[in-house]
Structure formats: structure tokens, C-alpha cells
Design a protein around this motif. Sequence first.
Motif, PDB file in Angstrom:
ATOM      1  N   ILE A  41       0.823  -1.213   0.000  1.00  0.00           N
ATOM      2  CA  ILE A  41       0.000   0.000   0.000  1.00  0.00           C
ATOM      3  C   ILE A  41       0.856   1.263   0.000  1.00  0.00           C
ATOM      4  N   ARG A  42       2.115   1.131   0.436  1.00  0.00           N
ATOM      5  CA  ARG A  42       3.009   2.297   0.402  1.00  0.00           C
ATOM      6  C   ARG A  42       3.396   2.677  -1.023  1.00  0.00           C
ATOM      7  N   HIS A  43       3.240   1.764  -1.960  1.00  0.00           N
ATOM      8  CA  HIS A  43       3.647   2.019  -3.339  1.00  0.00           C
ATOM      9  C   HIS A  43       2.465   2.368  -4.238  1.00  0.00           C
ATOM     10  N   VAL A  44       1.308   2.617  -3.655  1.00  0.00           N
ATOM     11  CA  VAL A  44       0.114   2.929  -4.437  1.00  0.00           C
ATOM     12  C   VAL A  44      -0.211   4.410  -4.312  1.00  0.00           C
ATOM     13  N   LYS A  45      -0.404   5.049  -5.465  1.00  0.00           N
ATOM     14  CA  LYS A  45      -0.880   6.434  -5.483  1.00  0.00           C
ATOM     15  C   LYS A  45      -2.361   6.424  -5.866  1.00  0.00           C
ATOM     16  N   THR A  46      -3.165   7.170  -5.111  1.00  0.00           N
ATOM     17  CA  THR A  46      -4.611   7.149  -5.300  1.00  0.00           C
ATOM     18  C   THR A  46      -5.117   8.503  -5.783  1.00  0.00           C
ATOM     19  N   GLY A  47      -5.988   8.479  -6.770  1.00  0.00           N
ATOM     20  CA  GLY A  47      -6.640   9.695  -7.251  1.00  0.00           C
ATOM     21  C   GLY A  47      -8.149   9.512  -7.293  1.00  0.00           C
TER      22      GLY A  47
END
Length: 592
Positions: free
Chosen positions: A484-490
Motif C-alpha cells: 500500500i506504500r507504493h500505491v498512489k490514489t486519485g
Amino acid sequence: MSRRSINGTDFTGMVLTGAERLSRQAEHVNSLNVFPVPDGDTGTNMNLTMTAGVTELRERSSASVGQSATVLSKGLLMGARGNSGVILSQLFRGFGRYAASHQELNAVQFAAALQVGVETAYKAVVKPVEGTILTVAREAAKHANAYARRTTDVVELMREVLAKAQYALDRTPDQLPVLKQVGVVDSGGQGLVYIYEGFLDYLENGAAAGTSVPSAAAAPQAAATSPSPAVQASAVSHIQASAQAQLETENIEFLYDMEFFINRGLGDGPRDAFDEEAFRKALSVNGDSIIIIADDDIVKVHVHSKTPGEVMTQALRYGEITQIHILNMREQHRDLLHAGMDGAAPPELFADIPAPVPVPEEPSALPADEVAPYGFIAVASGAGIEEIFKSLGVDIVLSGGQTMNPSTEDFVNAIGQLSAQHIFLLPNNSNIVLAAQQARDLLEGERQITVVPCKSIPQGIAAALAFQEEESPAANEEQMNEAIRHVKTGQITHAVRDTTFDGLDITAGNYIGIFNSKIVATAEDRLTTSRNLLAAMIESGDEVVTLLAGADASEAETAELVEWLTEQYPDAEVEFHTGGQPVYDYMFSVEA
């Protein structure tokens, strides 16, 4: 009017009046949400949490302030929703612990109870932030303890508590820069101030001037709030229609879904000392899905049983049985099949009781090799997103998200449905993490539970993908947290008010793009906003871009957006799914 002390009746009146005041102002509290998005839900969560506590208090109020405070605490604890609701429940849990041994509270004792509440709430939050409900509660309690040395009048003390709470609330923008930037005070702190206003209103004016609800026969406006979909049908909504059709009604072996409380302080004749393990073993003979939550003299019990009479007989050994609810799950399953739909609301008679899941039951005392090593519970909204989580091995998807947070009790009930040695909870929203953690803490010693702190749907999906069944719980937790640290959310939604945020002038009705909780794009049309948001998210080396189209997204616009992404970022793999989520027209995930 002055009072040297308050008893249980006074406290009940204060709480009911405070709950009504909060209920009337819930939408205003929602409007104070920092982001100008249509999901500001602090007021809703606090209102639903207070409603749960008020429901308990109306049914079991007492002339003893200690007993009434304890009852309120239990109701709030199980009904807590969102971070604001959990913190509110902890404030009153600490208050109840202090008050438990008192018939009445004088000014000094009332102030001390407020202080214990603050200390309890701070312990529940890993990283407390100044300028929030915690700050407002702390400053009010601190002032109360100082002022209580100068007065014996509880009414005068409450005036000071409210005045200090309001003062602390007014200063929250100076402590939390984002509040000053948007021009609002903290929403949770405002909710607490409304509750304190109700407290003072009752102490000064009584029921006639403030509200008519303190009697057991009447309910505050908060109690009239419709139970949330997550409470009414949190479980049945997760079973697909095909599963309903495949399930034979007669295969529901433990057909009576039972919920009740055992009051150890009541009952005729001698009572056995409560032995939770022995009680659980007795219930498991003809039942399963057993949840027992013991707290002082109150024991909450949930069980699916073949023999409800035997369950009652066993329970009566320990005290008086109250708040009994029994549902026939075979009857409910027949109704679901007859209606040709799943996720039906429970009968009106039981509108405040979570609907049971009509699934084949297995004995709770399963051999070790028949219990799954792992189980998963996730929170999501939107049929497409729920299907994604199911395809990744998630056992139960609780319906919820930013606009409707599952309660602690929703998590507890879902956990009770799984026969697994270790259960992972994926809250998928920063406002749901605390409720999940509170459910874990309630079941400590009974179930092995890990809360993965996913704060978005893309993070939850990444965590589920990172899971490896052959690994240990600790190794899986580490892998999922790393994922989850490597996921960017928009996220794309529309603004509900004019504001300025981080240099962006935002107009109500326009679209806004949110990147990892920060607004970075806004425009009149959705496609332009989406492109600008994605341009801010995607960097060189990013490999996967995923689009989740919401309920209001258009197919033509989505196709155009996918085509633009493919042309602009040829080295990235573009994935598209129909999520069906409300509020957010698009959710984007970018992974390196």
C-alpha cells in the motif's frame, strides 16, 4: 437554577438533549468537512454513534449516574462509526469508567469523569493531532477540573465547560493550518460542542424548554434517524443472487439467529460466576457464529442455534436476560428467494437489528484442519468494486465507504461469520480504520485479527494482491503494508462549495481531482479535471494505471480517457474496471 450533583435521571436527560441538538445540526457539522466534496460525514457519523448510545440508554436508564453512564458507553462503543464516532465513544467510555461506582456526581467528580474520558480517547488514537475534537475535549476537561475547585454548582461548571469548549473550537484553525486555509473550524469539535450545548440546555431548562425526550417513552430526533444500510443489511448485501439460488433453505442448520444481553446484576436467586469458556462450549453444542462480549456486569451474546430454549436456559444461570432478538434465518431466506432479490431490508419489526447472513452453517468446534488459515473482510461501495475484492479472495465485503461508515458492531458481526484462524480487515478508508481497530480490540483473546491500514480502495486492492496464503500472518502483514506504500490514489468528484485550497480557486459545481488526500486539479468539465489529475500522479517509471469508473461516469468519456492515457503514457499498462462506486466518478490507481 443550581445543582450540587447530577444523578442518572439528570445524566440521561443531558445525553438525550445533547443527542437531539447534534441531530438537528448534523448537516452543519458535515458542511465543515475540510474538502469541499459531497461526502463530508462527520456529523452523520457522530449522530449515528450517539443514536446507538441513546437507544441503549432509553431502554436501560437508571437513577444511578454510574449505571446510566455505563449503559451509554456500551451503546456508543458498539455503534461507533468513523474516526469521530470512535473518539466520541471513547470519551464517554472513560467518563463511564470513572462514574461507574457513583450514584451521583458532584462538580469535582463530574470534572474528573470528563478528564478520564479525554485520557481514554487519547489512548485510542495512535497519533493525536492538535486542532481536532480531542483538543476541544481536552481543553474543556482541563478547565473543568480547575474551575471545580471554585464552585459546587454543576450547572455553573457546565457553563464553563461549554464556554471553554467553544473557545478551544474557535482556535482550531490556528492549530491545524488546513482549517484556516479553508475557513472552517474542526467538524468533530463542533459536534462535541453541540452535545455540550444540549447538556447545559437540560441542566438550565429541563426537558420542557430543551426537548421532550428524556422520558423512556420518547426518543430524540437522533433516534429517529433511519438505520444505515450497513447496519440493516450489511451481511445479506454481500451474498450474490447466484449464491442465494444455490443455497437450499433446509441446509441452514442453525436456523435461529439470536442476540441478547445478560445482566449479571439482575435476576432471581443465586447466580453462577460467569465462565465465558464454559458458556461458549455449552452454546457450541447446538450452535455456531458465537460472539460473547463481557464487560463488567453486562454480557452481550450473539449465536446461531438449533435450540433457542437451551440457549436461554444456559444464559439464565448467569443473570437476567434483556433485549432479546430472535430471527428465523430459514424464513428470511424463503422471503429473499420469493422476492427474487438479495440484500432485502429486514422486516420492519426488526429494523434496528443487523440482518443475518443466510449461509450454510458449520459447527463452531471444527477440527483444526477444517478451519481456513486466513479470512478477509473488506469495506467497499459499488457492485464492480465488491466483485473485484471477491475475485481476490475476500470473504465478506461490508457495504460502506466515505459516505456511510460501517460501525464497530458491523465488523464484529462479520468476523463472527468467518471460520478462519487469522482474519485480515481492509477498511479502505482513513475514516473507517479506527472502527476496525476497535472491533479487533473487542475480540482480543477470542480471534486473531490484523487491521491493514488501507486508506483507499486502490490500497485495499494492492494489499489483497500482495497476500500469500503460504506465508505467516506477520509476513503477510508486512507485505501488504509494503504494497500500500507504493500505491498512489486519485479521485474525481464535484465541489459542494466555493473555496480556495492550496492556491486553487474552487467553484461549487465544478469538478475536483484529489491526489492522496490533496486537491490538485479543478475544472468545469470532468474530462479535463481527470487528465490534469492523472498528469500530476503519473511519473516516469510508473508501470500500471488503473481506472475505476463510478456510477455517474459516462462510457464515452471513459473510453476517451483510456485512449488519452494510452497515447500519453505508452510505457504504462492501462487497466479499466467498472467500479459502480457513488460520490467519486473516477478512482485512479498508479503503481510503479
